[in-house]
Design a protein around this motif. Structure first.
Motif, PDB file in Angstrom:
ATOM      1  N   MET A   1      -8.677  20.659   2.732  1.00 51.11           N
ATOM      2  CA  MET A   1      -8.331  21.513   1.612  1.00 51.11           C
ATOM      3  C   MET A   1      -8.546  22.952   2.048  1.00 51.11           C
ATOM      4  O   MET A   1      -9.641  23.332   2.415  1.00 51.11           O
ATOM      5  CB  MET A   1      -9.202  21.154   0.414  1.00 51.11           C
ATOM      6  CG  MET A   1      -8.836  21.859  -0.830  1.00 51.11           C
ATOM      7  SD  MET A   1      -9.788  21.180  -2.208  1.00 51.11           S
ATOM      8  CE  MET A   1      -8.996  22.040  -3.509  1.00 51.11           C
ATOM      9  N   ARG A   2      -7.509  23.742   1.995  1.00 51.96           N
ATOM     10  CA  ARG A   2      -7.591  25.121   2.461  1.00 51.96           C
ATOM     11  C   ARG A   2      -7.458  26.093   1.300  1.00 51.96           C
ATOM     12  O   ARG A   2      -6.937  25.762   0.250  1.00 51.96           O
ATOM     13  CB  ARG A   2      -6.480  25.392   3.455  1.00 51.96           C
ATOM     14  CG  ARG A   2      -6.601  24.547   4.691  1.00 51.96           C
ATOM     15  CD  ARG A   2      -5.440  24.783   5.599  1.00 51.96           C
ATOM     16  NE  ARG A   2      -5.469  23.776   6.645  1.00 51.96           N
ATOM     17  CZ  ARG A   2      -5.088  24.001   7.862  1.00 51.96           C
ATOM     18  NH1 ARG A   2      -4.627  25.166   8.216  1.00 51.96           N
ATOM     19  NH2 ARG A   2      -5.150  23.047   8.752  1.00 51.96           N
ATOM     20  N   LEU A  37     -14.853  16.798  -0.058  1.00 48.23           N
ATOM     21  CA  LEU A  37     -13.674  15.963  -0.268  1.00 48.23           C
ATOM     22  C   LEU A  37     -13.632  14.930   0.848  1.00 48.23           C
ATOM     23  O   LEU A  37     -13.562  15.282   2.022  1.00 48.23           O
ATOM     24  CB  LEU A  37     -12.422  16.848  -0.231  1.00 48.23           C
ATOM     25  CG  LEU A  37     -11.075  16.231  -0.484  1.00 48.23           C
ATOM     26  CD1 LEU A  37     -10.999  15.681  -1.908  1.00 48.23           C
ATOM     27  CD2 LEU A  37      -9.993  17.276  -0.284  1.00 48.23           C
ATOM     28  N   THR A  38     -13.702  13.642   0.481  1.00 48.89           N
ATOM     29  CA  THR A  38     -13.763  12.579   1.471  1.00 48.89           C
ATOM     30  C   THR A  38     -12.696  11.535   1.174  1.00 48.89           C
ATOM     31  O   THR A  38     -12.619  11.019   0.055  1.00 48.89           O
ATOM     32  CB  THR A  38     -15.154  11.894   1.439  1.00 48.89           C
ATOM     33  OG1 THR A  38     -16.160  12.877   1.571  1.00 48.89           O
ATOM     34  CG2 THR A  38     -15.282  10.877   2.549  1.00 48.89           C
ATOM     35  N   THR A  45      -7.925   6.118  -1.760  1.00 43.05           N
ATOM     36  CA  THR A  45      -8.843   6.651  -2.769  1.00 43.05           C
ATOM     37  C   THR A  45      -9.562   7.860  -2.179  1.00 43.05           C
ATOM     38  O   THR A  45      -9.609   8.035  -0.960  1.00 43.05           O
ATOM     39  CB  THR A  45      -9.898   5.606  -3.181  1.00 43.05           C
ATOM     40  OG1 THR A  45     -10.636   5.216  -2.023  1.00 43.05           O
ATOM     41  CG2 THR A  45      -9.268   4.387  -3.828  1.00 43.05           C
ATOM     42  N   TRP A  46     -10.090   8.689  -3.058  1.00 41.07           N
ATOM     43  CA  TRP A  46     -10.809   9.891  -2.624  1.00 41.07           C
ATOM     44  C   TRP A  46     -12.116   9.995  -3.380  1.00 41.07           C
ATOM     45  O   TRP A  46     -12.209   9.605  -4.547  1.00 41.07           O
ATOM     46  CB  TRP A  46      -9.980  11.135  -2.921  1.00 41.07           C
ATOM     47  CG  TRP A  46      -8.758  11.235  -2.083  1.00 41.07           C
ATOM     48  CD1 TRP A  46      -7.551  10.646  -2.326  1.00 41.07           C
ATOM     49  CD2 TRP A  46      -8.614  11.941  -0.862  1.00 41.07           C
ATOM     50  NE1 TRP A  46      -6.667  10.948  -1.327  1.00 41.07           N
ATOM     51  CE2 TRP A  46      -7.287  11.754  -0.418  1.00 41.07           C
ATOM     52  CE3 TRP A  46      -9.468  12.736  -0.103  1.00 41.07           C
ATOM     53  CZ2 TRP A  46      -6.813  12.319   0.745  1.00 41.07           C
ATOM     54  CZ3 TRP A  46      -8.989  13.303   1.054  1.00 41.07           C
ATOM     55  CH2 TRP A  46      -7.680  13.094   1.472  1.00 41.07           C
ATOM     56  N   GLN A  47     -13.128  10.525  -2.714  1.00 38.26           N
ATOM     57  CA  GLN A  47     -14.371  10.891  -3.372  1.00 38.26           C
ATOM     58  C   GLN A  47     -14.431  12.409  -3.356  1.00 38.26           C
ATOM     59  O   GLN A  47     -14.265  13.030  -2.298  1.00 38.26           O
ATOM     60  CB  GLN A  47     -15.579  10.320  -2.642  1.00 38.26           C
ATOM     61  CG  GLN A  47     -15.720   8.828  -2.799  1.00 38.26           C
ATOM     62  CD  GLN A  47     -17.000   8.334  -2.148  1.00 38.26           C
ATOM     63  OE1 GLN A  47     -17.550   8.959  -1.261  1.00 38.26           O
ATOM     64  NE2 GLN A  47     -17.476   7.197  -2.608  1.00 38.26           N
TER      65      GLN A  47
END
Length: 71
Positions: A1-2, A37-38, A45-47
């Motif tokens: 994420m930038r 952000l993982t 899926t994202w955490q």
């Protein structure tokens, strides 16, 4: 994420609505910074770890293609 790592968090009134409209969302939201952000297995899926910055009132909100747009 930038770039800017801020997101707007908005909750919906009823959890059983799978595709909420504007009327299904609360008018008060939280501006938050994304701390971590993982990606999960296979990026399905994202955490996301966020830190709330401030409350905000949504004056004009519309949904376009599944994305919330604040005008």
């Amino acid at each position: 994420m930038r770039g800017d790592k801020r997101v707007l968090l908005i909750t919906q009134r009823k959890l059983d609505v799978s595709e909420p409209t504007v009327e299904d969302l609360y008018e008060i939201g939280t501006v938050a910074n994304v701390m971590k952000l993982t990606a999960g297995p296979h990026a399905m899926t994202w955490q996301i770890l966020v830190e709330g910055v401030m409350r905000t009132h949504l004056d004009v909100l519309s949904i376009l293609g599944g994305l919330a747009i604040i005008v």
